[in-house]
Design a protein around this motif. Structure first.
Motif, PDB file in Angstrom:
ATOM      1  N   UNK A  39       0.829  -1.209   0.000  1.00  0.00           N
ATOM      2  CA  UNK A  39       0.000   0.000   0.000  1.00  0.00           C
ATOM      3  C   UNK A  39       0.863   1.258   0.000  1.00  0.00           C
ATOM      4  N   UNK A  40       1.934   1.188   0.773  1.00  0.00           N
ATOM      5  CA  UNK A  40       2.851   2.329   0.842  1.00  0.00           C
ATOM      6  C   UNK A  40       3.505   2.557  -0.518  1.00  0.00           C
ATOM      7  N   UNK A  41       3.851   1.468  -1.184  1.00  0.00           N
ATOM      8  CA  UNK A  41       4.459   1.557  -2.513  1.00  0.00           C
ATOM      9  C   UNK A  41       3.485   2.186  -3.513  1.00  0.00           C
ATOM     10  N   UNK A  42       2.229   1.779  -3.463  1.00  0.00           N
ATOM     11  CA  UNK A  42       1.230   2.363  -4.363  1.00  0.00           C
ATOM     12  C   UNK A  42       1.076   3.859  -4.109  1.00  0.00           C
ATOM     13  N   UNK A  43       1.099   4.246  -2.841  1.00  0.00           N
ATOM     14  CA  UNK A  43       0.978   5.659  -2.468  1.00  0.00           C
ATOM     15  C   UNK A  43       2.122   6.473  -3.047  1.00  0.00           C
ATOM     16  N   UNK A  44       3.342   5.961  -2.936  1.00  0.00           N
ATOM     17  CA  UNK A  44       4.501   6.720  -3.406  1.00  0.00           C
ATOM     18  C   UNK A  44       4.658   6.669  -4.922  1.00  0.00           C
ATOM     19  N   UNK A  45       4.137   5.632  -5.551  1.00  0.00           N
ATOM     20  CA  UNK A  45       4.111   5.623  -7.015  1.00  0.00           C
ATOM     21  C   UNK A  45       3.204   6.746  -7.535  1.00  0.00           C
ATOM     22  N   UNK A  46       2.054   6.932  -6.869  1.00  0.00           N
ATOM     23  CA  UNK A  46       1.159   8.029  -7.258  1.00  0.00           C
ATOM     24  C   UNK A  46       1.835   9.371  -7.048  1.00  0.00           C
ATOM     25  N   UNK A  47       2.554   9.515  -5.935  1.00  0.00           N
ATOM     26  CA  UNK A  47       3.283  10.762  -5.672  1.00  0.00           C
ATOM     27  C   UNK A  47       4.349  11.002  -6.731  1.00  0.00           C
ATOM     28  N   UNK A  48       5.027   9.927  -7.131  1.00  0.00           N
ATOM     29  CA  UNK A  48       6.078  10.048  -8.137  1.00  0.00           C
ATOM     30  C   UNK A  48       5.498  10.490  -9.472  1.00  0.00           C
ATOM     31  N   UNK A  49       4.377   9.898  -9.869  1.00  0.00           N
ATOM     32  CA  UNK A  49       3.739  10.264 -11.132  1.00  0.00           C
ATOM     33  C   UNK A  49       3.250  11.710 -11.091  1.00  0.00           C
ATOM     34  N   UNK A  50       2.703  12.134  -9.943  1.00  0.00           N
ATOM     35  CA  UNK A  50       2.238  13.516  -9.802  1.00  0.00           C
ATOM     36  C   UNK A  50       3.400  14.488  -9.896  1.00  0.00           C
ATOM     37  N   UNK A  51       4.527  14.123  -9.298  1.00  0.00           N
ATOM     38  CA  UNK A  51       5.701  14.990  -9.354  1.00  0.00           C
ATOM     39  C   UNK A  51       6.256  15.062 -10.774  1.00  0.00           C
ATOM     40  N   UNK A  52       6.271  13.944 -11.472  1.00  0.00           N
ATOM     41  CA  UNK A  52       6.738  13.940 -12.857  1.00  0.00           C
ATOM     42  C   UNK A  52       5.850  14.831 -13.736  1.00  0.00           C
ATOM     43  N   UNK A  53       4.542  14.762 -13.502  1.00  0.00           N
ATOM     44  CA  UNK A  53       3.599  15.606 -14.249  1.00  0.00           C
ATOM     45  C   UNK A  53       3.845  17.076 -13.952  1.00  0.00           C
ATOM     46  N   UNK A  54       4.110  17.386 -12.685  1.00  0.00           N
ATOM     47  CA  UNK A  54       4.390  18.768 -12.301  1.00  0.00           C
ATOM     48  C   UNK A  54       5.683  19.272 -12.939  1.00  0.00           C
ATOM     49  N   UNK A  55       6.707  18.424 -13.001  1.00  0.00           N
ATOM     50  CA  UNK A  55       7.965  18.825 -13.638  1.00  0.00           C
ATOM     51  C   UNK A  55       7.771  19.078 -15.134  1.00  0.00           C
ATOM     52  N   UNK A  56       6.911  18.287 -15.759  1.00  0.00           N
ATOM     53  CA  UNK A  56       6.604  18.516 -17.170  1.00  0.00           C
ATOM     54  C   UNK A  56       5.923  19.871 -17.363  1.00  0.00           C
ATOM     55  N   UNK A  57       4.999  20.201 -16.466  1.00  0.00           N
ATOM     56  CA  UNK A  57       4.313  21.495 -16.532  1.00  0.00           C
ATOM     57  C   UNK A  57       5.306  22.640 -16.350  1.00  0.00           C
ATOM     58  N   UNK A  58       6.196  22.501 -15.380  1.00  0.00           N
ATOM     59  CA  UNK A  58       7.176  23.561 -15.116  1.00  0.00           C
ATOM     60  C   UNK A  58       8.181  23.691 -16.260  1.00  0.00           C
ATOM     61  N   UNK A  59       8.522  22.585 -16.894  1.00  0.00           N
ATOM     62  CA  UNK A  59       9.408  22.649 -18.057  1.00  0.00           C
ATOM     63  C   UNK A  59       8.764  23.443 -19.183  1.00  0.00           C
ATOM     64  N   UNK A  60       7.467  23.233 -19.393  1.00  0.00           N
ATOM     65  CA  UNK A  60       6.748  24.003 -20.407  1.00  0.00           C
ATOM     66  C   UNK A  60       6.725  25.482 -20.030  1.00  0.00           C
TER      67      UNK A  60
END
Length: 250
Positions: A39-60
């Motif tokens: 469960x903890x792994x699933x939680x942090x995978x979601x956090x990782x994907x959200x952070x990657x999406x945010x970095x893509x937005x900031x790169x744009x």
């Protein structure tokens, strides 16, 4: 109990990690067979994907800054204002020079953020920026020179505080004709440029804090709620009490 203690140990281990580091760590300990770790792994995978999406937005949002650096400019700053539309209070402008490649998670057009988000990001921007300048033009000057000229005066004040002096200005929709620095006006720049977005946050928080101070002096107008904008409640208060010293009359 041993399993609970082990889970607590794992949570302590990942507390200071980035989401990606936490995922790597949790994948390594996952064979221990603990459902809680899964469960903890699933939680942090979601956090990782959200952070990657945010970095893509900031790169744009860093497109204009990166283009300026590629053209040979070294000191790129963003400028924005807050307070052109209200019936009361000053106009504030901010100029923010971020380090090249700086990504501050959450930075966006200040209008898209809550007051709490703006306050938090204000502190982060102040900490991470190379330099931050703020210009304030009060309502008396606004009445004398009009709001557009007052806005430009506030922007110039903000620029003059930046060290080293910028050699490229990214400005939200305004051109400063008598400033001898290369500049690029960008329509909706606070949503398209990370530097302008950072400036919009600094300007908005600065002005809001000034208006909140005025609200303690003139509580009958509800400035703390509407920040001087022409809401129905504000207009009704003017009808009832007349104008106060911080109202604009132009």
């Amino acid at each position: 109990m041993a399993q609970l203690r082990k889970l607590k140990d794992i949570e302590n281990e990942i507390a200071g990690m980035t989401p990606a580091e936490a995922v790597d760590y949790l994948e390594a300990v996952r064979p221990e067979g603990m459902a809680a770790v899964k469960k903890l792994l699933e939680k942090y995978r979601k956090k990782m994907l959200a952070q990657q999406k945010e970095m893509q937005r900031l790169n744009i949002m860093s497109k204009y800054e990166m283009e300026a650096y590629q053209r040979g400019f070294r000191y790129v700053a963003g400028i924005d204002e807050a307070g052109r539309g209200p019936l009361a209070g000053p106009v504030a402008a901010a100029c923010v020079m971020l380090p090249e490649g700086c990504m501050i998670e959450g930075v966006n057009d200040s209008k898209k953020l809550s007051a709490a988000q703006r306050d938090r990001l204000y502190d982060v921007i102040i900490e991470k920026a190379v330099s931050v300048g703020v210009g304030i033009i009060d309502e008396k000057c606004i009445d004398r020179v009009n709001i557009l000229n007052a806005t430009k005066l506030a922007m110039k004040k903000a620029i003059d505080q930046i060290k080293p002096r910028p050699d490229m200005l990214l400005i939200d929709a305004v051109r400063l004709n008598d400033v001898e620095i290369a500049q690029m006006p960008i329509i909706n720049g606070d949503a398209l440029s990370i530097s302008i977005a950072a400036a919009s946050i600094i300007a908005k928080v600065t002005r809001d804090r000034l208006i909140e101070e005025a609200a303690t002096i003139y509580p009958q107008y509800g400035f703390k709620k509407h920040k001087g904008y022409g809401t129905e409640g504000h207009i009704n208060a003017i009808k009832k009490y007349g104008i106060c010293p911080i109202h604009r009359v132009s």
